[in-house]
Design a protein around this motif. Sequence first.
Motif, mmCIF file in Angstrom:
data_model
loop_
_atom_site.group_PDB
_atom_site.id
_atom_site.type_symbol
_atom_site.label_atom_id
_atom_site.label_comp_id
_atom_site.label_asym_id
_atom_site.label_seq_id
_atom_site.Cartn_x
_atom_site.Cartn_y
_atom_site.Cartn_z
ATOM 1 N N VAL A 157 -0.044 0.382 1.566
ATOM 2 C CA VAL A 157 -0.682 -0.810 1.070
ATOM 3 C C VAL A 157 -1.261 -1.725 2.299
ATOM 4 O O VAL A 157 -0.177 -2.077 2.767
ATOM 5 C CB VAL A 157 0.156 -1.421 0.022
ATOM 6 C CG1 VAL A 157 -0.747 -2.771 -0.645
ATOM 7 C CG2 VAL A 157 0.528 -0.534 -1.218
ATOM 8 N N SER A 158 -2.457 -1.960 2.385
ATOM 9 C CA SER A 158 -2.995 -2.809 3.545
ATOM 10 C C SER A 158 -4.313 -3.404 3.115
ATOM 11 O O SER A 158 -4.997 -2.823 2.529
ATOM 12 C CB SER A 158 -2.837 -2.114 4.879
ATOM 13 O OG SER A 158 -3.625 -1.010 4.882
ATOM 14 N N ASP A 159 -4.609 -4.281 4.072
ATOM 15 C CA ASP A 159 -6.277 -4.794 4.132
ATOM 16 C C ASP A 159 -7.208 -3.742 3.958
ATOM 17 O O ASP A 159 -7.333 -2.811 4.923
ATOM 18 C CB ASP A 159 -6.443 -5.799 5.348
ATOM 19 C CG ASP A 159 -7.696 -6.648 4.867
ATOM 20 O OD1 ASP A 159 -8.680 -6.044 4.451
ATOM 21 O OD2 ASP A 159 -7.241 -8.045 5.530
ATOM 22 N N ILE A 160 -7.811 -3.703 2.826
ATOM 23 C CA ILE A 160 -8.812 -2.675 2.662
ATOM 24 C C ILE A 160 -10.122 -2.619 3.649
ATOM 25 O O ILE A 160 -10.757 -1.714 4.139
ATOM 26 C CB ILE A 160 -9.375 -2.797 1.301
ATOM 27 C CG1 ILE A 160 -10.395 -1.563 0.849
ATOM 28 C CG2 ILE A 160 -10.532 -4.112 1.179
ATOM 29 C CD1 ILE A 160 -9.476 -0.305 0.929
ATOM 30 N N GLU A 161 -10.003 -3.830 4.278
ATOM 31 C CA GLU A 161 -11.295 -3.843 5.335
ATOM 32 C C GLU A 161 -10.891 -2.782 6.418
ATOM 33 O O GLU A 161 -12.052 -2.214 6.917
ATOM 34 C CB GLU A 161 -11.320 -5.291 5.968
ATOM 35 C CG GLU A 161 -12.352 -5.273 7.249
ATOM 36 C CD GLU A 161 -12.423 -6.633 7.876
ATOM 37 O OE1 GLU A 161 -13.540 -7.260 8.154
ATOM 38 O OE2 GLU A 161 -11.365 -7.569 7.787
ATOM 39 N N SER A 162 -9.755 -2.869 7.109
ATOM 40 C CA SER A 162 -9.336 -1.802 8.040
ATOM 41 C C SER A 162 -8.799 -0.232 7.639
ATOM 42 O O SER A 162 -8.783 0.623 8.344
ATOM 43 C CB SER A 162 -8.515 -2.230 8.945
ATOM 44 O OG SER A 162 -7.052 -2.592 8.188
ATOM 45 N N SER A 163 -8.492 -0.274 6.349
ATOM 46 C CA SER A 163 -7.942 0.870 5.632
ATOM 47 C C SER A 163 -8.587 1.935 4.785
ATOM 48 O O SER A 163 -8.206 2.766 4.398
ATOM 49 C CB SER A 163 -6.598 0.493 4.732
ATOM 50 O OG SER A 163 -6.716 0.039 3.651
ATOM 51 N N ARG A 164 -9.785 1.290 4.528
ATOM 52 C CA ARG A 164 -10.738 2.006 3.561
ATOM 53 C C ARG A 164 -10.967 3.434 4.053
ATOM 54 O O ARG A 164 -10.655 4.321 3.207
ATOM 55 C CB ARG A 164 -12.179 1.255 3.512
ATOM 56 C CG ARG A 164 -13.060 1.745 2.356
ATOM 57 C CD ARG A 164 -14.257 1.075 2.375
ATOM 58 N NE ARG A 164 -14.189 -0.451 2.064
ATOM 59 C CZ ARG A 164 -14.126 -1.045 0.790
ATOM 60 N NH1 ARG A 164 -14.231 -0.187 -0.125
ATOM 61 N NH2 ARG A 164 -14.080 -2.167 0.786
ATOM 62 N N ASP A 165 -11.108 3.660 5.394
ATOM 63 C CA ASP A 165 -11.636 5.032 5.629
ATOM 64 C C ASP A 165 -10.325 5.963 5.592
ATOM 65 O O ASP A 165 -10.369 7.030 4.968
ATOM 66 C CB ASP A 165 -11.930 5.076 7.141
ATOM 67 C CG ASP A 165 -13.375 4.454 7.273
ATOM 68 O OD1 ASP A 165 -14.233 4.449 6.220
ATOM 69 O OD2 ASP A 165 -13.975 4.334 8.330
ATOM 70 N N GLY A 166 -9.323 5.305 6.034
ATOM 71 C CA GLY A 166 -7.764 6.270 5.778
ATOM 72 C C GLY A 166 -7.595 6.457 4.441
ATOM 73 O O GLY A 166 -7.103 7.496 3.697
ATOM 74 N N PHE A 167 -7.780 5.498 3.492
ATOM 75 C CA PHE A 167 -7.593 5.715 1.899
ATOM 76 C C PHE A 167 -8.484 6.758 1.372
ATOM 77 O O PHE A 167 -8.009 7.692 0.721
ATOM 78 C CB PHE A 167 -8.040 4.325 1.438
ATOM 79 C CG PHE A 167 -7.737 4.307 -0.192
ATOM 80 C CD1 PHE A 167 -6.521 3.704 -0.667
ATOM 81 C CD2 PHE A 167 -8.501 4.842 -0.955
ATOM 82 C CE1 PHE A 167 -6.381 3.637 -2.054
ATOM 83 C CE2 PHE A 167 -8.360 5.022 -2.372
ATOM 84 C CZ PHE A 167 -7.162 4.179 -2.926
#
Length: 614
Positions: A485-495
Amino acid sequence: MWTSTLAIIVLVGAIGTVGTLVVSALADDALVSESPADAETPDAVELIEFADDEPAATAGSEPCTDVSVLSSFENAGMVESLAAAYNASPRNVAGSCVTVSASKEKSGLAASLVAAGFPSLADDAKPEIWLPDATTWLDVAADEGATSLRADGVSTGVSNVVLAMPEPLAAAIGWDAEPPTWAEVFDAAADADLWNNLGHPEWGAFKLGKTSPLMATSGEAAMFVSFGASAGDVATLTAAQVEDPAIEDEVREHELATSHYMATPEHFLWHARQAEDTGGSSADFLSAVIVDEKSVWDYNRGITSRDGITRVEGEPPAEQLVPIYPVDGYFAADNPAMRLTGDWIDPVESEAAADFVRFLRTAQGQEAVRAAGYRDLNGMLSGDVAEVGNLAQSPTATLALPAADVVTAVHASFPDVRKRANVLFLVDVSGSMDEKISASDTKLTAAQDAIALALDHFTTGDQVGLAAFAQAPDGAMVPGTLSEVSDIESSRDGFLTALDGITSMGDTPLYQAVDTFAAQQAESWSSDRINAIVLLSDGENDAPNAPTIGADEMLENLGELHHTTPVLIFTLAYGADADVDTLKSISSATGAHYYDATDPTEVEAVLGDLVTSF
């Protein structure tokens, strides 16, 4: 000074055109009206005299011309009553009998459908009339490129959007006797010690309920008054003020008191009633909710709806809702009837639609409006509605809805000012997720596609993660957390990479997964965020390879978390074998909502609806 009772109502003459009519009260004990205090005597003030309906002597020939009316969820009951009243008399339009039918959709979705021309519907299923619950949705549809709206829409009836509170809470804060300003409402909601200082620590923090302004009129009205209070005057809000960074910052602070957003007012009121019915108080779920008068009337007479579609009638609640009319004004849902144009509407259908719109403003049509819990076009309520709903006979500060540029500016601002989310998507990946639901999709691939689309709802500052659960042969719960669970701005691709890599496996340790991940989410709980889990499961708890927690213990643990670091668990029943009762109990225990995708082909739409809660 004018000493008789007066009323203010909003009339819609065309898209974006709003006028105000001041009228004297009818001498009818069965009706009550709005009344501005100390109003000056206006020139030529008079009531609208509603003409009698003029049905045909005999019905026209069959097959009847069908007129389809698309309403909002909030005003669907009124529209259905109006259709029934119209259909009860013979009609003859161009030699044909006429039958009016009604359908409903959430306001924001309906506006988009109107703008797009109903692309997924066959021509014979498309509506001839759109009757949203507020003119603002016409502005939204126009902003999205709608070309099918005529310029001769008319208001059908009125319901003010007010602040509603459980009666004990309204009395404790004194707003039942002396209504506050909207600024005072938002100040109270931001005071973490308010109820404790008033001698009621058992009510916890001030919990303010709001619907999403992208979906419902009450949510729009909540944003209008939030921006207006921040700008200094709710009655004169401008688009420039909505776009002012300093005002946006204050609105952003207001939103922190929001427990979470929902798609319709009925969602909030259902949960409030559930809190009371399970031995607690409606105050366990909400302190106040911004809602229309008609919904207050429904709640106080015992009518609730889990999904906004199916309405259940029970005993009236012990804790009645009190509508609060803030002294600096409140907006009125004006229910405009809009005839549509389009190549799916033939001349007879168009003429029949016009005849139904004519009926809406007759004496018989306005009688149906009042019976459905609305103020008629003279501002009058049925006496029974006013009494049961605790609705004011003479509120003093109804406001015309904002101009179109203000409406679109508020819609555009919401993704930036809304309360941020701290959300974990938790997906059942047991072996049954391999089941085919179409030629190209399994339940798992359809769920992956739906979650990927739902991710578009979240923006910078939202913390979003992904986990999945099944039970391996050795009893371990696998695969566990896939994207922190982290800021979607930076984690979207990994998600998205983690989502794409999910495979199905093993059995279904549902209780263990819920208990484990709820505790993890609670560890990162923040009062400045909507702390939640979105749980998607297609089966029952099935963990034969190792003993796991039981249902009662899981629910007890969720209840304890709810009183300290509450994590909302939105449950989505996915497929016909999903354990609906258990999923409902999980969501109810956490103050969240249950969603039904037991038809797995609907998972995309259902999950899209669910994420409007954030």
